[in-house]
Design a protein around this motif. Sequence first.
Motif, PDB file in Angstrom:
ATOM      1  N   ARG A  33      48.070 -14.267 -70.409  1.00 39.95           N
ATOM      2  CA  ARG A  33      46.818 -14.792 -70.963  1.00 39.95           C
ATOM      3  C   ARG A  33      46.480 -16.100 -70.272  1.00 39.95           C
ATOM      4  NH1 ARG A  33      48.009 -13.758 -77.206  1.00 39.95           N
ATOM      5  NH2 ARG A  33      47.553 -11.540 -77.217  1.00 39.95           N
ATOM      6  N   GLN A  34      45.222 -16.484 -70.394  1.00 36.15           N
ATOM      7  CA  GLN A  34      44.765 -17.781 -69.902  1.00 36.15           C
ATOM      8  C   GLN A  34      44.481 -18.665 -71.112  1.00 36.15           C
ATOM      9  OE1 GLN A  34      44.489 -18.821 -66.699  1.00 36.15           O
ATOM     10  NE2 GLN A  34      45.374 -16.868 -66.097  1.00 36.15           N
ATOM     11  N   PRO A  35      44.758 -19.962 -71.019  1.00 32.05           N
ATOM     12  CA  PRO A  35      44.444 -20.850 -72.136  1.00 32.05           C
ATOM     13  C   PRO A  35      42.935 -20.958 -72.333  1.00 32.05           C
ATOM     14  CG  PRO A  35      45.239 -22.111 -70.246  1.00 32.05           C
ATOM     15  CD  PRO A  35      45.374 -20.666 -69.901  1.00 32.05           C
ATOM     16  N   SER A  36      42.527 -21.121 -73.573  1.00 34.18           N
ATOM     17  CA  SER A  36      41.113 -21.359 -73.865  1.00 34.18           C
ATOM     18  C   SER A  36      40.717 -22.692 -73.236  1.00 34.18           C
ATOM     19  CB  SER A  36      40.894 -21.415 -75.375  1.00 34.18           C
ATOM     20  OG  SER A  36      41.532 -22.571 -75.909  1.00 34.18           O
ATOM     21  N   ALA A  37      39.430 -22.960 -73.170  1.00 36.79           N
ATOM     22  CA  ALA A  37      38.961 -24.232 -72.609  1.00 36.79           C
ATOM     23  C   ALA A  37      39.536 -25.404 -73.398  1.00 36.79           C
ATOM     24  CB  ALA A  37      37.438 -24.274 -72.612  1.00 36.79           C
ATOM     25  N   LYS A  38      39.561 -25.279 -74.705  1.00 36.18           N
ATOM     26  CA  LYS A  38      40.096 -26.352 -75.562  1.00 36.18           C
ATOM     27  C   LYS A  38      41.582 -26.570 -75.281  1.00 36.18           C
ATOM     28  CE  LYS A  38      40.274 -27.704 -80.427  1.00 36.18           C
ATOM     29  NZ  LYS A  38      39.890 -27.321 -81.794  1.00 36.18           N
ATOM     30  N   LYS A  96      43.739 -29.830 -73.469  1.00 34.22           N
ATOM     31  CA  LYS A  96      44.947 -30.421 -74.057  1.00 34.22           C
ATOM     32  C   LYS A  96      46.123 -30.339 -73.077  1.00 34.22           C
ATOM     33  CE  LYS A  96      43.796 -29.432 -78.867  1.00 34.22           C
ATOM     34  NZ  LYS A  96      44.229 -28.680 -80.067  1.00 34.22           N
ATOM     35  N   LEU A  97      46.258 -29.189 -72.397  1.00 39.74           N
ATOM     36  CA  LEU A  97      47.334 -29.026 -71.416  1.00 39.74           C
ATOM     37  C   LEU A  97      47.187 -30.038 -70.284  1.00 39.74           C
ATOM     38  CD1 LEU A  97      47.630 -25.151 -70.975  1.00 39.74           C
ATOM     39  CD2 LEU A  97      49.472 -26.703 -71.660  1.00 39.74           C
ATOM     40  N   ALA A  98      45.970 -30.153 -69.754  1.00 39.28           N
ATOM     41  CA  ALA A  98      45.734 -31.082 -68.645  1.00 39.28           C
ATOM     42  C   ALA A  98      46.071 -32.511 -69.061  1.00 39.28           C
ATOM     43  CB  ALA A  98      44.286 -30.981 -68.175  1.00 39.28           C
ATOM     44  N   HIS A  99      45.705 -32.874 -70.276  1.00 37.02           N
ATOM     45  CA  HIS A  99      46.020 -34.215 -70.772  1.00 37.02           C
ATOM     46  C   HIS A  99      47.536 -34.396 -70.902  1.00 37.02           C
ATOM     47  CE1 HIS A  99      45.412 -37.995 -72.815  1.00 37.02           C
ATOM     48  NE2 HIS A  99      46.194 -37.571 -73.794  1.00 37.02           N
ATOM     49  N   ALA A 100      48.204 -33.397 -71.494  1.00 35.20           N
ATOM     50  CA  ALA A 100      49.655 -33.477 -71.706  1.00 35.20           C
ATOM     51  C   ALA A 100      50.423 -33.506 -70.390  1.00 35.20           C
ATOM     52  CB  ALA A 100      50.131 -32.302 -72.556  1.00 35.20           C
TER      53      ALA A 100
END
Length: 76
Positions: free
Chosen positions: A51-56, A60-64
């Motif tokens: 699966r791909q992460p949702s935009a939301k 959050k992933l990019a920030h983390a």
Amino acid sequence: MPEYDRSAPRPRGNDSPITRLRLAKGLTQAQLAEIVRCRQVDISLWENGVRQPSAKSAIKLAHALDCQMEELYDME
């Protein structure tokens, strides 16, 4: 059977961008899931390309992971 620290991050035979970024930050899937506020299985599904992460979630992933959202995806 070799002993290993189950709390330490490990690659699990996968070379996805999310896996590489997570390992570079020294995080386990469970730790990243806690930061992103999702389930560990979600991290696993994203790392394995199921699966791909949702935009939301990607935000959050990019920030983390201290990266740009584009870095979360294989752009070939």
